[in-house]
Design an enzyme around this catalytic site. Structure first.
Site, PDB file in Angstrom:
ATOM      1  N   PHE A 115      20.654   2.272  45.756  1.00 56.02           N
ATOM      2  CA  PHE A 115      22.024   2.442  45.287  1.00 56.02           C
ATOM      3  C   PHE A 115      21.976   2.997  43.866  1.00 56.02           C
ATOM      4  O   PHE A 115      21.396   2.386  42.975  1.00 56.02           O
ATOM      5  CB  PHE A 115      22.794   1.115  45.295  1.00 56.02           C
ATOM      6  CG  PHE A 115      24.241   1.300  44.903  1.00 56.02           C
ATOM      7  CD1 PHE A 115      25.205   1.595  45.857  1.00 56.02           C
ATOM      8  CD2 PHE A 115      24.630   1.223  43.569  1.00 56.02           C
ATOM      9  CE1 PHE A 115      26.533   1.806  45.486  1.00 56.02           C
ATOM     10  CE2 PHE A 115      25.951   1.431  43.201  1.00 56.02           C
ATOM     11  CZ  PHE A 115      26.905   1.716  44.160  1.00 56.02           C
ATOM     12  N   ASP A 127      15.809   3.687  37.560  1.00 52.35           N
ATOM     13  CA  ASP A 127      17.197   3.221  37.463  1.00 52.35           C
ATOM     14  C   ASP A 127      17.190   1.726  37.125  1.00 52.35           C
ATOM     15  O   ASP A 127      16.996   0.877  37.987  1.00 52.35           O
ATOM     16  CB  ASP A 127      17.942   3.484  38.774  1.00 52.35           C
ATOM     17  CG  ASP A 127      19.418   3.071  38.691  1.00 52.35           C
ATOM     18  OD1 ASP A 127      19.776   2.316  37.754  1.00 52.35           O
ATOM     19  OD2 ASP A 127      20.214   3.478  39.562  1.00 52.35           O
ATOM     20  N   LYS A 129      25.288  -1.641  33.210  1.00 55.58           N
ATOM     21  CA  LYS A 129      25.669  -3.045  33.475  1.00 55.58           C
ATOM     22  C   LYS A 129      25.546  -4.041  32.294  1.00 55.58           C
ATOM     23  O   LYS A 129      26.499  -4.243  31.574  1.00 55.58           O
ATOM     24  CB  LYS A 129      24.952  -3.546  34.722  1.00 55.58           C
ATOM     25  CG  LYS A 129      25.503  -2.851  35.981  1.00 55.58           C
ATOM     26  CD  LYS A 129      25.144  -3.568  37.269  1.00 55.58           C
ATOM     27  CE  LYS A 129      25.974  -3.095  38.439  1.00 55.58           C
ATOM     28  NZ  LYS A 129      25.425  -1.983  39.212  1.00 55.58           N
TER      29      LYS A 129
HETATM   30  C1  LIG Z   1      25.675  -0.673  39.690  1.00 61.92           C
HETATM   31  C2  LIG Z   1      24.580   0.300  39.814  1.00 61.92           C
HETATM   32  C3  LIG Z   1      24.791   1.671  39.625  1.00 61.92           C
HETATM   33  C4  LIG Z   1      26.169   2.259  39.374  1.00 61.92           C
HETATM   34  O1  LIG Z   1      26.721   1.790  38.175  1.00 61.92           O
HETATM   35  P1  LIG Z   1      28.332   1.879  37.983  1.00 61.92           P
HETATM   36  O2  LIG Z   1      28.535   1.458  36.554  1.00 61.92           O
HETATM   37  O3  LIG Z   1      28.928   0.952  38.973  1.00 61.92           O
HETATM   38  O4  LIG Z   1      28.707   3.293  38.209  1.00 61.92           O
HETATM   39  C5  LIG Z   1      23.702   2.515  39.711  1.00 61.92           C
HETATM   40  N1  LIG Z   1      22.463   2.049  39.935  1.00 61.92           N
HETATM   41  C6  LIG Z   1      22.211   0.727  40.112  1.00 61.92           C
HETATM   42  C7  LIG Z   1      20.804   0.267  40.343  1.00 61.92           C
HETATM   43  C8  LIG Z   1      23.262  -0.194  40.082  1.00 61.92           C
HETATM   44  O5  LIG Z   1      23.016  -1.490  40.289  1.00 61.92           O
END
Ligand SMILES: *Cc1c(COP(=O)(O)O)cnc(C)c1O
Length: 379
Positions: free
Chosen positions: A132, A217, A246
């Protein structure tokens, strides 16, 4: 207003894209949030790993108050100090050469996609099954899963998916046209999927050998969540680009990339709001607090205590630091029963996800376990 009225109004006025839990939160303090009737809940998911210092932490409130009373926005036509201070902090923390600040996670991934295309001149990116990375068109292309993608095709071309945790699968996907590989150190949204111990090291070695950039990521795993400041540090590797968001703003929306692989040229990337003084000053305060109070260490210690307690209950639990997943027979059902007992968690299909604020103490874990034990079918 009662919960029922809010639910009705939401249904009437708000886009019906969210699956919400039946709690309407009015305020928060530390490890707890309070609903409209003043009922208290122990927050064990921190707004999806975001409220890293808990709710309304004095250091966060102070940073927001002070900076909002001084300057909130200028655009990037002008220089502002908090933006540069934050960039310096991120560059020093990651040993990278530059940082670019964004408004959230998906924008960090979009910046990374543009950067790897620009600096390599190549178009293909390899992502992972179960990954994701966000919901805008670029980051959505890197996100696996029909339910996220299907209504929005066609997406970017040149994206392939390797099996997560399987270096041979990745080897087969990399070609002459590959610009970069993007990987989560632990997959969060798929339900806390932890790859083999040496996986990231192997990915780094392979990408180096093939002359391919490595994007890690850390949007969910970063800023102390897994017991180190960044989860890739458990492997001792150095990526080329790190995506973050986050937990970085302690609840204030902000994201960033830190990178060491060339740079954009003037005009190639930007944003009206990106790196605004209010978000930047708040993130600076949050990150400094995480460092000073050694919150990654707290995440490691409290996290392993909690994980062991869950395992002693024969729960099918896994995790690193304060990123824990527990497989149950009915994920949604378990989360709903925990809400009844006064605890907030979230689920990914039949995995309950536990992502509490990094300030959590042992007494909160005891409280959580007591409630966990009170739920039929979990104990
Ligand atoms: C939440 C998340 C995203 C996306 O971040 P948003 O601020 O919701 O756009 C991308 N990569 C990972 C691993 C995430 O947990």
């Amino acid at each position: 207003m009662e919960l029922k009225e809010i639910q009705e109004a939401e249904k009437k006025y708000y886009s019906q894209t969210f699956t919400r839990l039946p709690v309407a939160v009015e305020r928060g303090e530390g490890m707890y949030v309070y609903d409209l009737n003043g009922r208290r809940y122990l927050d064990m998911f921190a707004g999806i790993a975001v409220s890293s210092l808990g709710h309304c932490h004095p250091e966060v409130v102070k940073a927001v108050r002070e900076q909002s009373g001084k300057l909130m926005h200028t655009s990037n036509w002008l220089y502002t100090l908090p933006q540069i201070e934050l960039a310096k902090l991120l560059v020093e923390l990651t040993n990278m050469s530059k940082a670019f600040i964004t408004n959230d996670g998906t924008e960090a991934v979009e910046a990374a996609i543009k950067l790897v295309r620009k600096v390599t001149g190549k178009k293909e990116i390899v992502s992972m099954k179960g990954a994701f990375h966000g919901r805008t068109m670029g980051s959505l292309t890197l996100t696996s899963g029909e339910k996220y993608r299907k209504p929005f095709l066609p997406l970017l071309s040149g994206v392939k998916f390797a099996a997560y945790g399987d270096i041979n699968s990745l080897k087969k996907k990399i070609t002459e046209k590959t610009a970069a590989v993007i990987v989560e150190p632990i997959q969060g949204e798929s339900g806390v999927i932890i790859p083999p111990e040496d996986y990231l090291t192997q990915v780094r070695e392979l990408t180096q050998e093939k002359d391919v950039l490595l994007i890690v990521d850390e949007i969910q795993t970063g800023f102390g969540r897994t017991g180190k400041m960044f989860a890739y540090q458990h492997s001792g590797i150095k990526p080329d680009i790190i995506c973050m968001a986050k937990g970085m703003g302690g609840g204030f929306p902000i994201g960033a990339i830190a990178f060491d692989c060339g740079d954009f040229e003037p005009g190639q990337h930007g944003g009206t709001f990106v790196g605004n003084p209010l978000a930047s000053a708040t993130a600076c305060a949050v990150i400094k607090f995480i460092i000073q109070q050694q919150l990654p260490k707290n995440a490691a210690e409290i996290g392993s205590y909690l994980l062991n307690e869950l395992k002693e209950r024969n729960a099918s639990a896994r995790g690193k630091g304060l990123m824990i997943g527990v497989d149950v027979s009915d994920g949604k059902g378990a989360v709903m029963k925990l809400i009844d007992s006064g605890v907030l968690t979230i689920y990914s299909s039949n995995t309950v996800r536990i992502l509490p604020p990094l300030i959590i103490e042992k007494t909160h874990v005891e409280e959580f376990l007591q409630k966990w034990d009170s739920v039929e079918g979990l104990r």
